[in-house]
Design an enzyme around this catalytic site. Structure first.
Site, mmCIF file in Angstrom:
data_model
loop_
_atom_site.group_PDB
_atom_site.id
_atom_site.type_symbol
_atom_site.label_atom_id
_atom_site.label_comp_id
_atom_site.label_asym_id
_atom_site.label_seq_id
_atom_site.Cartn_x
_atom_site.Cartn_y
_atom_site.Cartn_z
ATOM 1 N N TYR A 103 -47.283 31.346 74.478
ATOM 2 C CA TYR A 103 -47.324 32.809 74.459
ATOM 3 C C TYR A 103 -47.548 33.324 75.875
ATOM 4 O O TYR A 103 -48.275 32.706 76.657
ATOM 5 C CB TYR A 103 -48.472 33.303 73.579
ATOM 6 C CG TYR A 103 -48.251 33.174 72.097
ATOM 7 C CD1 TYR A 103 -47.714 34.228 71.360
ATOM 8 C CD2 TYR A 103 -48.591 32.006 71.420
ATOM 9 C CE1 TYR A 103 -47.524 34.121 69.996
ATOM 10 C CE2 TYR A 103 -48.400 31.893 70.052
ATOM 11 C CZ TYR A 103 -47.867 32.953 69.343
ATOM 12 O OH TYR A 103 -47.675 32.847 67.988
ATOM 13 N N TYR A 142 -46.802 25.200 68.330
ATOM 14 C CA TYR A 142 -47.827 25.014 69.371
ATOM 15 C C TYR A 142 -49.135 24.535 68.756
ATOM 16 O O TYR A 142 -49.401 24.761 67.579
ATOM 17 C CB TYR A 142 -48.030 26.303 70.177
ATOM 18 C CG TYR A 142 -48.589 27.458 69.411
ATOM 19 C CD1 TYR A 142 -49.957 27.618 69.250
ATOM 20 C CD2 TYR A 142 -47.747 28.401 68.850
ATOM 21 C CE1 TYR A 142 -50.472 28.684 68.538
ATOM 22 C CE2 TYR A 142 -48.254 29.470 68.138
ATOM 23 C CZ TYR A 142 -49.617 29.608 67.981
ATOM 24 O OH TYR A 142 -50.116 30.657 67.283
ATOM 25 N N ARG A 152 -49.362 24.774 64.746
ATOM 26 C CA ARG A 152 -48.787 25.843 63.917
ATOM 27 C C ARG A 152 -47.284 25.621 63.745
ATOM 28 O O ARG A 152 -46.591 25.344 64.725
ATOM 29 C CB ARG A 152 -48.967 27.216 64.576
ATOM 30 C CG ARG A 152 -50.368 27.752 64.757
ATOM 31 C CD ARG A 152 -51.123 28.111 63.498
ATOM 32 N NE ARG A 152 -50.381 28.500 62.308
ATOM 33 C CZ ARG A 152 -49.897 29.719 62.034
ATOM 34 N NH1 ARG A 152 -50.072 30.699 62.876
ATOM 35 N NH2 ARG A 152 -49.258 29.967 60.914
ATOM 36 N N HIS A 155 -43.259 30.214 64.230
ATOM 37 C CA HIS A 155 -43.348 31.463 63.470
ATOM 38 C C HIS A 155 -43.168 32.651 64.398
ATOM 39 O O HIS A 155 -43.354 32.548 65.612
ATOM 40 C CB HIS A 155 -44.690 31.573 62.746
ATOM 41 C CG HIS A 155 -45.857 31.585 63.686
ATOM 42 N ND1 HIS A 155 -46.431 30.428 64.170
ATOM 43 C CD2 HIS A 155 -46.543 32.603 64.266
ATOM 44 C CE1 HIS A 155 -47.414 30.731 64.992
ATOM 45 N NE2 HIS A 155 -47.504 32.051 65.075
ATOM 46 N N HIS A 157 -44.520 36.667 64.547
ATOM 47 C CA HIS A 157 -45.439 37.656 63.973
ATOM 48 C C HIS A 157 -44.697 38.965 63.727
ATOM 49 O O HIS A 157 -43.981 39.453 64.619
ATOM 50 C CB HIS A 157 -46.593 37.941 64.938
ATOM 51 C CG HIS A 157 -47.477 36.767 65.188
ATOM 52 N ND1 HIS A 157 -48.616 36.533 64.459
ATOM 53 C CD2 HIS A 157 -47.395 35.745 66.089
ATOM 54 C CE1 HIS A 157 -49.210 35.429 64.905
ATOM 55 N NE2 HIS A 157 -48.483 34.929 65.897
#
Lengths: 236, 200
Positions: A103, A142, A152, A155, A157
């Site tokens: 991120y 990640y 995770r 995905h 959000h």
């Protein structure tokens, strides 16, 4: 016609306390929630206008000088109410990791590379047909520190506004066939398997653009439906 | 309106906003490439009404501040009217949207600059005391929690039909304390002094 928001529908959501997701343990209320009627306050909510969103907000691959690295994808779908009616003028916001699973967020310490050509945030205001459409890149999985060797599933959000403040939804969209599903306590916090599956986008060859990008369909169903003439606005 | 004949089998379930929502939802000036959909500046200059600040801190069950929560608020204008077609009454000001969003800082602090809402209609023709609807999101929160902020200096609190449904001993968790133009309301997610959250 009046909006009603059946409380039963919220059974699809995960509980606040899901100990396998360890951060819920100190952040879930212990007292029972207090049931109150829906008043004008709950039955209304923010209304966004077209002037608020730019065309480039919906294409996460054109927000910088160069193109981001990764697998280019198109994600489209409809925002619907519980009756399957399109929700027009719904603001859809999304944010995601880059192709390496990193991120842009200042607090993300995962030692995977940042991409100078990718921020990973976008917005779209649905049209009359409730449809949204984003172009982006497929995010990477990640690691996180919830448990040993925790990763995770890939995905994206999503944050969506509907006809009322109670229709407001923040969720995550997943990709079909992810091998990390069985191990992810956030995904599995949703008790009902069929409800979990509603968070998995569907690969769609019709949306896929030849020589350009893979396409996925992801419909989002928000709380709220219109009262039939026999029903009074929700007061329970 | 055209309708799809297939009724969805259920709503899309919620997932946590996670720890990294800031650049998507509350970019502020830290992420200049990201447009701001909403922030803590709820009322523009010149909005009719009494200007107030609503602030407080968010705490977890261990009494520690929550540095990665997000609050969203929804409120009526100073006349008690909502900027939404569901409120059919005429509005004096059409610039006030009534929606705000604030992340929490390292010490758990959120902050909104807004105008104090007026009284709004309630169930059964009863009036509701001025209040702000609050949704709390955060890492470790698989779905949002809904609560309300009331104002300690409002006599109408005594007859508010929603406050009346809250056990008296817990009502104080919904009532913001006033100091000058600032109202303070802490949110305690769990444990002693736990904030009242609503099933709505």
């Amino acid at each position: 016609m009046a909006l009603i928001l059946p409380t039963d529908s919220t059974a699809a959501h995960p509980p606040s306390l899901h100990p396998a997701y360890t951060s819920t343990v100190l952040r879930a209320p212990q007292q029972p929630l207090i049931l109150v009627p829906h008043t004008l306050t709950e039955l209304t909510g923010p209304v966004y206008g077209h002037g608020k969103v730019r065309d480039t907000d919906a294409d996460l691959t054109v927000q910088h000088a160069g193109e981001p690295l990764g697998e280019r994808i198109i994600i489209t779908g409809r925002v619907l109410d519980e009756d399957g009616r399109p929700v027009p003028h719904a603001l859809v916001e999304l944010w995601q990791a880059n192709a390496a699973g990193r991120y842009v967020h200042v607090r993300d310490q995962h030692p995977a590379p940042l991409d100078p050509n990718f921020t990973g945030a976008g917005r779209y205001l649905t049209g009359e047909d409730g449809r949204y459409r984003f172009t982006t890149i497929r995010p990477g999985a990640y690691p996180w520190r919830n448990h040993h060797n925790a990763w995770r599933p890939a995905h994206i959000h999503f944050s969506v506004f509907g006809p009322s403040f109670l229709s407001r939804l923040v969720t995550q969209m997943y990709f079909p066939g992810d091998p990390l599903f069985p191990f992810d306590p956030i995904f599995n916090g949703i008790p009902d398997e069929r409800a979990r599956e509603r968070l998995i986008a569907r690969f769609d060859l019709e949306t896929t653009q030849p020589e350009w990008a893979l396409g996925y369909q992801f419909d989002i169903v928000l709380r709220g439906r219109e009262a039939t003439p026999m029903e009074e606005p929700h007061e329970h | 309106m055209s309708t799809d004949s297939t009724r969805p089998e259920g709503i899309t379930p919620s997932q946590t906003v996670g720890p990294f929502f800031h650049y998507g939802l509350t970019p502020g000036t830290a992420y200049p490439h990201v447009p701001v959909s909403a922030d803590g500046h709820v009322a523009a200059a010149g909005t009719p009404g009494e200007r107030i600040v609503l602030t407080g801190r968010v705490f977890d069950g261990a009494g520690e501040p929550v540095p990665d929560a997000m609050l969203e608020i929804w409120q009526a204008d100073s006349d008690g009217r909502y900027a939404h077609p569901g409120d059919g009454r005429a509005r004096q000001s059409n610039s006030f949207m009534g929606f705000g969003r604030s992340d929490t800082r390292a010490d758990g602090t959120y902050r909104f600059e807004t105008v104090k809402p007026g009284k709004v209609p309630g169930p059964g023709g009863r009036e509701q005391a001025p209040h702000i609807l609050v949704a709390v999101f955060g890492r470790g929160m698989l779905k949002q929690l809904f609560t309300r902020a009331y104002f300690e200096d409002e006599a109408a609190n005594a007859s508010d039909p929603i406050l009346a449904l809250v056990p008296e001993a817990r009502r104080g968790t919904l009532i913001a304390k006033r100091h000058g133009d600032t109202y303070t309301l802490d949110i305690r997610l769990q444990g002693e002094g736990e904030t009242v959250f609503f099933a709505v």
